[in-house]
Enzyme design. Structure first.
Site, mmCIF file in Angstrom:
data_model
loop_
_atom_site.group_PDB
_atom_site.id
_atom_site.type_symbol
_atom_site.label_atom_id
_atom_site.label_comp_id
_atom_site.label_asym_id
_atom_site.label_seq_id
_atom_site.Cartn_x
_atom_site.Cartn_y
_atom_site.Cartn_z
ATOM 1 C CE LYS A 1 69.323 41.087 20.805
ATOM 2 N NZ LYS A 1 69.990 41.900 21.841
ATOM 3 C CB SER B 1 69.332 40.074 25.315
ATOM 4 O OG SER B 1 69.712 41.220 24.571
ATOM 5 C CB SER C 1 72.453 42.621 25.151
ATOM 6 O OG SER C 1 71.640 42.310 26.240
HETATM 7 N N1 GLN Z 1 71.217 42.029 30.751
HETATM 8 C C1 GLN Z 1 70.772 43.379 30.717
HETATM 9 C C2 GLN Z 1 69.286 43.424 30.954
HETATM 10 O O1 GLN Z 1 68.730 42.411 31.186
HETATM 11 C C3 GLN Z 1 71.148 44.013 29.431
HETATM 12 C C4 GLN Z 1 70.234 43.727 28.324
HETATM 13 C C5 GLN Z 1 70.665 44.365 27.039
HETATM 14 O O2 GLN Z 1 71.757 44.895 26.923
HETATM 15 N N2 GLN Z 1 69.768 44.344 26.078
HETATM 16 O O3 GLN Z 1 68.674 44.436 30.919
#
Ligand code: GLN
Length: 475
Positions: A79, A154, A178
């Site tokens: 990532k 994400s 995410s």
């Molecule tokens: N979807 C969640 C957010 O927008 C989690 C994001 C994540 O785990 N990095 O904050």
């Protein structure tokens, strides 16, 4: 039908490499060529790396010597918010478009020591804020199972890369879901370790009390393998734990699976709920017990998360000021430098979270919002601790629906609702896993769904055990 090399799991490839069925170079080429071919369509990778000949040769030598760890010579996807020395790490933001890492993240270092190879850096929501990868400054990644749909977020570039067989496995980061949510949307296993089990050194910070790096893989065995390599205390991250930080309760030969029925009453697609019930029924038929558990504060988990997470994000993102890191636009004064750099460097969602976070931390509101949310976080953890008196793991669907179409959740609140089941594990610090539980059909396409298990702090291994029961693997 025999699989192509890039379709193998880590464990399968590792044993074939040892049996000399193919070479490390063959395996690298299979992934790199697939990635070159598919990436223009999927946008899973923001950058594909050139073959590192020295690393490939050294991995081959270690395997030939008979003393190589299983990850040796395995092509992985990384990532874009995890540092690899000498490579750009942009967190899919224009702010860091040219930021080149000067050191390896601890997880990167550990993977390199095992001899793992890196195919490229994967697309993501900017600074890991989002549930679809639509917030990337470089365009969304697409779900390889249906390119009109999101791969989740994400870590959506990581999930797309593995689901499309462009790498054997990937690393993601998880602040509120995410890793697990994109795993569910692409038919993969995704695991968020106990907070502090894996070092955060060298991760581009989002919510420092929530963030963990973890694996996105084709099997539970692969997830366990990556986790075992990545875990461990680290002098560079004072929040890392040791193996005896948490006292482990031993689980019995059969597991007690807690199901919070009251959370499942509404908001879940009927066919997703049916997959969940039949997965639980199969576990019950194998002798495991289902126990109804009550987690009354869970209804507040999402609002609590969306106070705490933006608060921490606004503090962490303050370092991107046009002076120390990344994009630097110049105005007439220092203040104008800040404003210009941050306005053109950050995307809409990032700006929204900074505003929200700054608001909940401001002197007039900190008690009403941030401190209240922090108290609720403590209550949530106590409720989970109490529930774990009567069960070993807690189960629910990872997401209420399968992967959605691009643009379907353009309203921020509808996007935040995607995280309804995943955020609690980050708020409590507890480890959690998503494992494929069967497909549902949308517009004539068969799409995967995931079952989610949370375990007590430090009981990460239990998640691999229950995950393998669902997939039918022997670990
Ligand atoms: N979807 C969640 C957010 O927008 C989690 C994001 C994540 O785990 N990095 O904050």
């Amino acid at each position: 039908m025999t699989k192509s090399l890039n379709e193998l799991s880590i464990i399968e490839a590792a044993s074939a490499l040892r049996a000399k069925e193919f070479s490390v170079r063959d395996l690298w080429d299979a992934c790199a060529n697939a990635a070159k071919e598919r990436n223009p369509e999927l946008n899973a990778f923001l950058e594909l790396f050139e073959a590192d000949d020295a690393a490939i040769e050294s991995a081959q030598k270690r395997i030939d010597s008979g003393h190589a760890p299983l990850l040796c010579g395995i092509p992985l996807a990384m990532k874009d918010n995890i540092l690899i020395e000498g490579k750009i790490a942009s967190a899919a933001s224009k702010m860091l478009a040219n930021y080149r890492a000067t050191y390896d993240a601890t997880v990167t270092k550990k993977l390199k020591e095992e001899g793992a190879l890196f195919v490229g850096r994967t697309n993501m929501d900017e600074f890991a804020m989002g549930s679809s990868t639509e917030h990337s400054a470089y365009g969304p990644a697409k779900n390889p199972l249906d390119t009109s749909r999101v791969p989740g977020g994400s870590s959506g570039g990581s999930s797309a890369a593995v689901a499309a067989n462009l790498a054997l496995a990937a690393l993601g980061t998880d602040t509120g879901g995410s890793i697990r949510q994109p795993a569910a949307h692409t038919g993969l296993v995704g695991m968020k370790p106990t907070y502090g089990a894996v070092s955060r050194s060298g991760l581009i910070a989002l919510g420092s009390s929530l963030d963990q790096a973890g694996p996105l893989t084709k099997s539970v065995a692969d997830a366990k393998l990556l986790y075992d390599v990545m875990k461990g205390s680290d002098p560079l991250d004072a929040t890392t734990i040791t193996s005896d930080t948490y006292t482990k309760k031993e689980a019995g030969a059969t597991l007690r699976i807690g199901v919070p029925r009251h959370l499942l009453a509404e908001g879940i697609d009927e066919d997703v709920a049916a997959q969940f019930e039949s997965t639980l029924a199969a576990l019950e038929a194998e002798g495991h017990t289902l126990i109804d558990v009550s987690l009354p504060t869970s209804g507040y988990a999402l609002p609590v998360y969306y106070v705490i997470m933006p608060a921490e994000a606004s503090a962490n993102l303050a370092r991107f000021d046009g002076v120390r890191y990344g994009l630097a636009e110049r105005g007439g004064t220092l203040l104008e430098d800040y404003v210009k750099s941050r306005t053109s460097g950050f995307g809409t969602e990032t700006i929204r979270r900074i505003l929200l976070g700054t608001f909940v931390l401001s002197s007039g509101y900190i008690d009403a919002y941030y401190r209240k949310a922090d108290q609720a976080r403590g209550v949530l953890r106590a409720e989970y601790d109490a529930a774990f008196e009567s069960c070993d793991v807690i189960a629910f669907p990872t997401t209420p629906s399968p992967a959605f179409k691009f643009g379907d959740k353009s309203d921020p609140v509808s996007m935040y609702l995607e995280d309804i089941f995943t955020v609690t594990a980050n708020l409590t610090g507890m480890p959690a896993i998503s494992v494929p539980m069967g497909n549902v059909e949308r517009d004539g396409v068969s799409l995967p769904t995931g079952i989610h298990f949370t375990a007590p702090l430090g009981a990460d291994d239990l998640l691999f055990r229950i995950g393998a029961l669902v997939t039918g693997e022997t670990l």
